[in-house]
Write an enzyme that holds these catalytic residues in place. Sequence first.
Site: not given
Length: 289
Positions: A46, A154
């Site tokens: 990532r 979130d």
Amino acid sequence: MRDEIDAGGTDEIGLTEANYAAFEEFFYRKTGISFDVSKRYFVRKRIARRMQATGHDRFRSYFSFMRLEPSQDEFQALVNEMTVNETYFFREEHQFRCLVDTILPEIASRRPNAPLTIWSMPCATGEEPYSIALYLLEHWKGLPDHDVTLLASDIDTSVLNAARNGYFSERSLHYLPAALRVRHFRPAKNGKHRINYDIRDVVEFAKVNLLSPPARFRQGDIDVVFCRNLLIYFDQQAQRRAVENIAEALRPGGYVLLGHSESMSRISDLFAVRRFAEGIVYQKPHEDR
């Protein structure tokens, strides 16, 4: 091509052991999320993806850019890459039954007709808070007597945008009763289903880092917190901070529901264990206790 960092060496993007340790420390300090050795391949892939997107071919260059960028947009993009957001409607449905059959009636008996606030985190693409909304609408007889606020948060801004839009795949709806699909969803493009606006409109979405929540989440006016499968990503120190912030957010007597593999008792003594027919719940003590 090597996918792992050689002991004492480097890899093709310049991610040495020392650089990796510096990244881990920085990411942990900013988010509370730590990665064990088994996640190294996941983390490296990532990072490499974000390096390619921003035009950096060496890790040190990317790391400096990401840390020092005034807008912190790239750091947020990296956070979005690192977080896992797979969920579905009515996941661990017994907890929603517990909410409407036991928790909310208890609250209503103490505070008849009072406004109620429920907080869902991490909300990912919205399946959990929308499940709460649907469950209240379909199963809680006390709903007409209470002004209910549904908060959802979130740390990942991309999933928050998806949650606000309210498009869901067949996989997300797999456990949803057919009658609820008909009443509350409409077919959309590319095989997606869009939840009706009247349900989308009742959920307030916000970006929140539980280790440093904004003022709205420190007012002590929340009645129920769903915090499922988040604490498992934190180490013990971060877990304690997170739990302290949850306690600050809750009213006295408020409730916390965790994921099936999580236990508040191992982290903090700020909450009492409540064992209901539908499962274990944690409760903040009342002021008079």
